[in-house]
Design an enzyme around this catalytic site. Structure first.
Site, PDB file in Angstrom:
ATOM      1  N   ASP A 115      -0.128   4.467  -0.220  1.00  0.00           N
ATOM      2  CA  ASP A 115      -0.835   5.709   0.122  1.00  0.00           C
ATOM      3  C   ASP A 115       0.096   6.734   0.777  1.00  0.00           C
ATOM      4  O   ASP A 115       0.005   7.936   0.508  1.00  0.00           O
ATOM      5  CB  ASP A 115      -1.975   5.432   1.120  1.00  0.00           C
ATOM      6  CG  ASP A 115      -3.127   4.662   0.497  1.00  0.00           C
ATOM      7  OD1 ASP A 115      -3.175   4.549  -0.742  1.00  0.00           O
ATOM      8  OD2 ASP A 115      -3.975   4.161   1.267  1.00  0.00           O
ATOM      9  N   HIS A 116       0.964   6.248   1.655  1.00  0.00           N
ATOM     10  CA  HIS A 116       1.772   7.199   2.432  1.00  0.00           C
ATOM     11  C   HIS A 116       2.961   7.755   1.676  1.00  0.00           C
ATOM     12  O   HIS A 116       3.614   8.688   2.140  1.00  0.00           O
ATOM     13  CB  HIS A 116       2.147   6.598   3.781  1.00  0.00           C
ATOM     14  CG  HIS A 116       0.912   6.376   4.609  1.00  0.00           C
ATOM     15  ND1 HIS A 116       0.036   7.401   4.886  1.00  0.00           N
ATOM     16  CD2 HIS A 116       0.358   5.253   5.128  1.00  0.00           C
ATOM     17  CE1 HIS A 116      -0.984   6.914   5.578  1.00  0.00           C
ATOM     18  NE2 HIS A 116      -0.813   5.618   5.728  1.00  0.00           N
ATOM     19  N   THR A 168      -7.257   6.310   9.728  1.00  0.00           N
ATOM     20  CA  THR A 168      -7.104   5.235   8.743  1.00  0.00           C
ATOM     21  C   THR A 168      -8.394   4.416   8.794  1.00  0.00           C
ATOM     22  O   THR A 168      -9.313   4.771   9.525  1.00  0.00           O
ATOM     23  CB  THR A 168      -5.846   4.386   9.054  1.00  0.00           C
ATOM     24  OG1 THR A 168      -5.732   3.342   8.080  1.00  0.00           O
ATOM     25  CG2 THR A 168      -5.914   3.763  10.445  1.00  0.00           C
ATOM     26  N   GLY A 190      -2.223  -2.845   9.916  1.00  0.00           N
ATOM     27  CA  GLY A 190      -1.388  -2.815  11.116  1.00  0.00           C
ATOM     28  C   GLY A 190      -0.327  -3.895  11.177  1.00  0.00           C
ATOM     29  O   GLY A 190       0.235  -4.146  12.238  1.00  0.00           O
ATOM     30  N   ARG A 246      -6.925  12.750   0.603  1.00  0.00           N
ATOM     31  CA  ARG A 246      -5.862  13.214   1.505  1.00  0.00           C
ATOM     32  C   ARG A 246      -4.496  12.645   1.140  1.00  0.00           C
ATOM     33  O   ARG A 246      -3.480  13.192   1.524  1.00  0.00           O
ATOM     34  CB  ARG A 246      -6.205  12.883   2.953  1.00  0.00           C
ATOM     35  CG  ARG A 246      -6.091  11.417   3.283  1.00  0.00           C
ATOM     36  CD  ARG A 246      -6.235  11.190   4.767  1.00  0.00           C
ATOM     37  NE  ARG A 246      -7.584  11.421   5.230  1.00  0.00           N
ATOM     38  CZ  ARG A 246      -8.127  10.779   6.279  1.00  0.00           C
ATOM     39  NH1 ARG A 246      -7.415   9.912   6.946  1.00  0.00           N
ATOM     40  NH2 ARG A 246      -9.371  11.001   6.636  1.00  0.00           N
ATOM     41  N   HIS A 247      -4.456  11.510   0.455  1.00  0.00           N
ATOM     42  CA  HIS A 247      -3.134  11.017   0.009  1.00  0.00           C
ATOM     43  C   HIS A 247      -3.151  10.756  -1.502  1.00  0.00           C
ATOM     44  O   HIS A 247      -2.775  11.630  -2.271  1.00  0.00           O
ATOM     45  CB  HIS A 247      -2.611   9.845   0.853  1.00  0.00           C
ATOM     46  CG  HIS A 247      -3.639   8.848   1.331  1.00  0.00           C
ATOM     47  ND1 HIS A 247      -4.454   8.159   0.478  1.00  0.00           N
ATOM     48  CD2 HIS A 247      -3.950   8.431   2.587  1.00  0.00           C
ATOM     49  CE1 HIS A 247      -5.218   7.350   1.178  1.00  0.00           C
ATOM     50  NE2 HIS A 247      -4.962   7.497   2.463  1.00  0.00           N
ATOM     51  N   GLY A 262       1.044  -1.460   4.408  1.00  0.00           N
ATOM     52  CA  GLY A 262       1.457  -0.126   3.976  1.00  0.00           C
ATOM     53  C   GLY A 262       2.279   0.634   4.981  1.00  0.00           C
ATOM     54  O   GLY A 262       3.500   0.751   4.866  1.00  0.00           O
ATOM     55  N   HIS A 263       1.610   1.151   6.001  1.00  0.00           N
ATOM     56  CA  HIS A 263       2.227   2.132   6.892  1.00  0.00           C
ATOM     57  C   HIS A 263       3.561   1.674   7.469  1.00  0.00           C
ATOM     58  O   HIS A 263       4.545   2.414   7.458  1.00  0.00           O
ATOM     59  CB  HIS A 263       1.232   2.476   8.014  1.00  0.00           C
ATOM     60  CG  HIS A 263       1.727   3.561   8.902  1.00  0.00           C
ATOM     61  ND1 HIS A 263       2.375   3.309  10.094  1.00  0.00           N
ATOM     62  CD2 HIS A 263       1.696   4.905   8.764  1.00  0.00           C
ATOM     63  CE1 HIS A 263       2.712   4.457  10.649  1.00  0.00           C
ATOM     64  NE2 HIS A 263       2.305   5.439   9.873  1.00  0.00           N
ATOM     65  N   HIS A 308      -5.536   3.690  -2.067  1.00  0.00           N
ATOM     66  CA  HIS A 308      -6.878   4.026  -1.572  1.00  0.00           C
ATOM     67  C   HIS A 308      -7.180   5.456  -1.995  1.00  0.00           C
ATOM     68  O   HIS A 308      -6.549   6.398  -1.523  1.00  0.00           O
ATOM     69  CB  HIS A 308      -6.886   3.895  -0.039  1.00  0.00           C
ATOM     70  CG  HIS A 308      -8.224   4.131   0.599  1.00  0.00           C
ATOM     71  ND1 HIS A 308      -8.425   4.018   1.954  1.00  0.00           N
ATOM     72  CD2 HIS A 308      -9.434   4.473   0.072  1.00  0.00           C
ATOM     73  CE1 HIS A 308      -9.696   4.285   2.234  1.00  0.00           C
ATOM     74  NE2 HIS A 308     -10.322   4.572   1.106  1.00  0.00           N
ATOM     75  N   ASN A 341       0.856  -1.190   0.000  1.00  0.00           N
ATOM     76  CA  ASN A 341       0.000   0.000   0.000  1.00  0.00           C
ATOM     77  C   ASN A 341       0.895   1.244   0.000  1.00  0.00           C
ATOM     78  O   ASN A 341       1.668   1.454   0.941  1.00  0.00           O
ATOM     79  CB  ASN A 341      -0.897  -0.038   1.243  1.00  0.00           C
ATOM     80  CG  ASN A 341      -1.836   1.154   1.292  1.00  0.00           C
ATOM     81  OD1 ASN A 341      -1.431   2.281   1.023  1.00  0.00           O
ATOM     82  ND2 ASN A 341      -3.077   0.913   1.655  1.00  0.00           N
ATOM     83  N   ARG A 392       4.568  18.579   0.858  1.00  0.00           N
ATOM     84  CA  ARG A 392       5.312  19.674   0.255  1.00  0.00           C
ATOM     85  C   ARG A 392       4.602  20.267  -0.963  1.00  0.00           C
ATOM     86  O   ARG A 392       5.058  21.245  -1.537  1.00  0.00           O
ATOM     87  CB  ARG A 392       6.704  19.178  -0.192  1.00  0.00           C
ATOM     88  CG  ARG A 392       7.741  19.249   0.886  1.00  0.00           C
ATOM     89  CD  ARG A 392       8.059  20.706   1.192  1.00  0.00           C
ATOM     90  NE  ARG A 392       8.937  20.825   2.327  1.00  0.00           N
ATOM     91  CZ  ARG A 392      10.267  20.984   2.231  1.00  0.00           C
ATOM     92  NH1 ARG A 392      10.855  21.000   1.066  1.00  0.00           N
ATOM     93  NH2 ARG A 392      10.988  21.095   3.326  1.00  0.00           N
ATOM     94  N   GLU A 397      -8.536   0.458  -3.369  1.00  0.00           N
ATOM     95  CA  GLU A 397      -9.418   0.546  -2.199  1.00  0.00           C
ATOM     96  C   GLU A 397     -10.342   1.732  -2.367  1.00  0.00           C
ATOM     97  O   GLU A 397      -9.903   2.823  -2.758  1.00  0.00           O
ATOM     98  CB  GLU A 397      -8.587   0.722  -0.925  1.00  0.00           C
ATOM     99  CG  GLU A 397      -7.828  -0.518  -0.532  1.00  0.00           C
ATOM    100  CD  GLU A 397      -7.033  -0.282   0.747  1.00  0.00           C
ATOM    101  OE1 GLU A 397      -7.167   0.780   1.363  1.00  0.00           O
ATOM    102  OE2 GLU A 397      -6.265  -1.176   1.104  1.00  0.00           O
TER     103      GLU A 397
HETATM  104  N1  PXP Z   1      -5.937  -3.205   3.845  1.00  0.00           N
HETATM  105  C1  PXP Z   1      -6.875  -2.241   3.850  1.00  0.00           C
HETATM  106  C2  PXP Z   1      -8.228  -2.575   3.340  1.00  0.00           C
HETATM  107  C3  PXP Z   1      -6.588  -0.939   4.317  1.00  0.00           C
HETATM  108  O1  PXP Z   1      -7.545   0.018   4.327  1.00  0.00           O
HETATM  109  C4  PXP Z   1      -5.269  -0.658   4.748  1.00  0.00           C
HETATM  110  C5  PXP Z   1      -4.921   0.725   5.226  1.00  0.00           C
HETATM  111  O2  PXP Z   1      -5.076   1.643   4.216  1.00  0.00           O
HETATM  112  C6  PXP Z   1      -4.319  -1.688   4.704  1.00  0.00           C
HETATM  113  C7  PXP Z   1      -4.688  -2.957   4.268  1.00  0.00           C
HETATM  114  C8  PXP Z   1      -2.905  -1.451   5.117  1.00  0.00           C
HETATM  115  O3  PXP Z   1      -2.810  -1.147   6.459  1.00  0.00           O
HETATM  116  P1  PXP Z   1      -1.446  -0.626   7.039  1.00  0.00           P
HETATM  117  O4  PXP Z   1      -1.139   0.681   6.358  1.00  0.00           O
HETATM  118  O5  PXP Z   1      -1.712  -0.473   8.496  1.00  0.00           O
HETATM  119  O6  PXP Z   1      -0.400  -1.656   6.725  1.00  0.00           O
END
Ligand code: PXP
Length: 239
Positions: free
Chosen positions: A12-13, A103, A190, A52-53, A211-212, A46, A10, A21, A73
C-alpha cells in the site's frame, strides 16, 4: 512442515509514495514484480473506500498479473464485493474501515455483524476467492468467523506491537483456537524485525502480512544504492 511460514508483503505504501507526487513512480506493480525471488510469498493490497493509496487501476493490474497470490484487503461493502468478484484475487481479507483512521485500527466485529458479513463472504467464496477475516484475538470473534463461513482468520497483532501486556498470550490462545475451529491462521499489523519472531514461532500461524515497517526499512537498505547510481550517472555525464 516446521519452518514453513509465508510472508505476504503489503505494498500500500508504495502507492502512498507514488500518490505524493501524482505521477507513476514508484509503481506498485513494478515493485510487486521486483519482489519475486526475495522470499515474498504473496502481495497484499488494500483498496480503501477513499483510494488514499492503492487505486482501482493498481488493483486491476496486480490481480491480472498474479505472479504471486494476491491478498485483497477490503471493507465488506457492496462496492468492494463487486470489485473483488470481478478481479478474482487469490484471497480477500475483510477489514473494518473508518474514513478518518490512519490505518486499520482494530479487528472486525464479526460476532456483532454476522448478518451483514455472511452474504458478503458467500459471494466472495462463490467467485472462488478464499475469504479471511481480520479480527482481534478474542474467542467469540473466532467462533463467529467459523460460523459464518470464513476459511481464514488474520489475527490483529497491533496491540501486541504496541506493547500491550498479556497480548502475546492472547494471540497464542487465539492461534490455537483458530486451528481447532478448522480455520487457517494468519497474523499481521505493526510487525517489525524486533517483534516478529514470537509471532512467527507460533506453529498455527502459516502467514504473516507485513507492510509499513518493510517499506520504511527499505529506505535504509535501498537508498544508499539508489544514491550511488544517481551519482554514477551524474559523473558519467561529464566524462
Ligand atoms: N494485515 C492487515 C489486515 C492490515 O490491514 C494491515 C495494514 O494495512 C497489515 C496486515 C499490515 O500492517 P503493517 O503495515 O503495520 O505491517
Amino acid at each position: 512442515m516446521p519452518g514453513k511460514i509465508r510472508l505476504g508483503v503489503n505494498i500500500d505504501h508504495v502507492a502512498t509514495l507514488r500518490n505524493a507526487r501524482g505521477g507513476n513512480h514508484p509503481d506498485p506493480l513494478t515493485i510487486a514484480k521486483a519482489l519475486i525471488g526475495t522470499g515474498m510469498d504473496g502481495i497484499t493490497i488494500h483498496l480503501r473506500e477513499d483510494r488514499r493509496h492503492i487505486r482501482d487501476a493498481d488493483a486491476e493490474a496486480i490481480c491480472a498479473w498474479a505472479g504471486k497470490p494476491v491478498n485483497f484487503e477490503m471493507a465488506a461493502t457492496a462496492e468492494m464485493v463487486a470489485i473483488a468478484t470481478r478481479l478474482k484475487p487469490h484471497g480477500a481479507c475483510i477489514v473494518p474501515e473508518r474514513r478518518a483512521e490512519i490505518t486499520t485500527e482494530g479487528g472486525l466485529d464479526v460476532a456483532g455483524n454476522r448478518a451483514s458479513l455472511a452474504p458478503a463472504i458467500a459471494r466472495l467464496k462463490d467467485a472462488g476467492i478464499r475469504v479471511s477475516l481480520f479480527v482481534d484475538p478474542e474467542p467469540d470473534q473466532l467462533e463467529a468467523c467459523a460460523e459464518i463461513g470464513a476459511q481464514v482468520v488474520e489475527l490483529h497483532t497491533g496491540a501486541y506491537a504496541n506493547g500491550k501486556l498479556g497480548e502475546l498470550d492472547r494471540l497464542r490462545h487465539a492461534a490455537a483456537l483458530t486451528t481447532k475451529l478448522g480455520l487457517e491462521c494468519h497474523a499481521g499489523h505493526g510487525l517489525t524485525f524486533a517483534n516478529v519472531q514470537p509471532i512467527a514461532a507460533m506453529r498455527e500461524v502459516v502467514e504473516l502480512n507485513i507492510g509499513h515497517y518493510l517499506i520504511g526499512e527499505a529506505l535504509l537498505t535501498g537508498l544508499p544504492a539508489a544514491i550511488a547510481e544517481m551519482k554514477r550517472l551524474m559523473i558519467e555525464a561529464r566524462l
